[in-house]
Design a protein around this motif. Structure first.
Motif, short mmCIF file in Angstrom:
data_model
loop_
_atom_site.label_atom_id
_atom_site.label_comp_id
_atom_site.label_asym_id
_atom_site.label_seq_id
_atom_site.Cartn_x
_atom_site.Cartn_y
_atom_site.Cartn_z
N LEU A 91 5.89 -45.01 0.16
CA LEU A 91 6.43 -43.98 1.09
C LEU A 91 7.83 -44.38 1.69
O LEU A 91 8.83 -43.62 1.59
CB LEU A 91 5.33 -43.35 1.79
N VAL A 92 7.93 -45.68 2.32
CA VAL A 92 8.99 -46.10 2.74
C VAL A 92 10.40 -46.51 1.82
O VAL A 92 11.17 -45.95 2.11
CB VAL A 92 8.78 -47.49 3.45
N VAL A 93 9.91 -46.63 0.50
CA VAL A 93 10.97 -47.15 -0.24
C VAL A 93 11.35 -45.89 -0.75
O VAL A 93 12.94 -45.55 -0.84
CB VAL A 93 10.59 -47.90 -1.68
N CYS A 94 10.55 -44.70 -1.07
CA CYS A 94 11.10 -43.41 -1.74
C CYS A 94 11.92 -42.72 -0.64
O CYS A 94 13.00 -42.23 -0.96
CB CYS A 94 9.88 -42.63 -2.18
N LEU A 95 11.30 -42.68 0.49
CA LEU A 95 12.11 -41.72 1.52
C LEU A 95 13.26 -42.66 2.07
O LEU A 95 14.44 -41.83 2.14
CB LEU A 95 11.35 -41.55 2.75
N GLY A 96 13.38 -43.92 1.95
CA GLY A 96 14.46 -44.67 2.38
C GLY A 96 15.74 -44.43 1.17
O GLY A 96 16.77 -44.03 1.48
#
Length: 294
Positions: free
Chosen positions: A157-162
């Motif tokens: 989620l962090v990588v995708c949203l970032g």
């Protein structure tokens, strides 16, 4: 307590498994969406890059003693560098041609990569251990959640949203989008568009490699792991809308959950439910759920 007549632990366990699978779908479809949305390339080699990322982690541990945390940094760099070589030597020749040529080229590259790794390592899977820090599980009261699976969901989620924020909400992202839509104008402002395109493809390849490292402790590392997943990921991208980054993220997570729930209520359909949804979406909305109608 039962949920729809099913023990709640079994129900929630399948839901969690679906969310983990959805995290992988989201990360892989994100890389595909970035490459297609910004470069117009249908990158069928994405599954092979995912597989190579997992093998970089396994080889690093097996032969050099490099731990999981170092592999999370190393694999995207190695596979990103491979992406630079692919883009500079092969793909740049195809930008002015029909996208079908790019699909055929990257499909061929995927077959070559799979064949090379099958020749070197065979088809039997290699075990990659869960890092010590993430071993064990946490009792949430209503279910026991393996720590590593929680990490996969959070990291994805962090990588995708970032990545979405970087491309959609920052000046760098605006420059990337402008460079693909009107390269001559952006070049006139002193920006090296070919280098920007090269780095964009490398970043997409790096995202695939990162997903491979995250997947390595969950599934066996095998030359077939990319080809087994890439068809589903393409379906995710089509459902979300080709080139839609946010659409790919949300659709990947959603379809992972749907797949998990299908395994609870009708296991026989779990392997085809994504494709059934794709067919329905294409009939009702050919541009995808989040794509822009022409």
């Amino acid at each position: 307590m039962d949920i729809f007549g099913i023990p709640h632990q079994a129900f929630l366990g399948q839901l969690m498994l679906g969310l983990v699978n959805g995290s992988f779908y989201a990360m892989l479809s994100l890389g595909l969406a970035v490459i297609f949305g910004l470069l117009g390339i249908v990158n069928f080699a994405h599954g092979a890059l995912y597989m190579i990322g997992a093998y970089v982690a396994w080889l690093g541990l097996e032969y050099f003693g490099l731990n999981y945390w170092f592999a999370l940094l190393l694999a995207p760099l190695v596979v990103g560098a491979l992406g630079v070589v692919i883009e500079r030597t092969l793909l740049k020749q195809l930008y002015k041609l029909d996208p079908l040529y790019g699909l055929l080229l990257t499909f061929g590259l995927a077959l070559i990569a799979e064949g090379v790794f099958r020749e070197q390592f065979g088809v039997s899977g290699q075990q990659y251990p869960v890092p010590e820090l993430l071993q064990g599980a946490t009792n949430l009261g209503f279910m026991v959640l393996p720590n590593y699976r929680a990490w996969v969901i959070g990291a994805s989620l962090v990588v995708c949203l970032g990545t979405w924020f970087l491309i959609e909400k920052t000046p760098l992202g605006a420059t990337l989008r402008a460079g693909t839509e009107n390269p001559a104008l952006v070049q006139a402002f002193g920006i090296n568009v070919p280098v920007m395109v090269m780095l964009t493809y490398a970043a997409g390849a790096g995202l695939a490699a990162l997903a491979g490292v995250l997947a390595a402790p969950v599934i066996q590392v095998t030359p077939l792991m990319g080809s087994n997943l890439i068809i589903v990921v393409f379906a995710v991208v089509v459902i979300g809308g080709m080139g839609s980054i946010l659409g790919s993220i949300l659709t990947g997570l959603m379809l992972g959950l749907v797949e998990g729930l299908t395994k609870v209520f009708y296991p026989e359909a779990s392997s085809i439910v994504v494709f059934v949804i794709m067919a329905i979406v294409l009939v009702l909305r050919p541009a995808g759920l989040f794509g822009k109608e022409k």
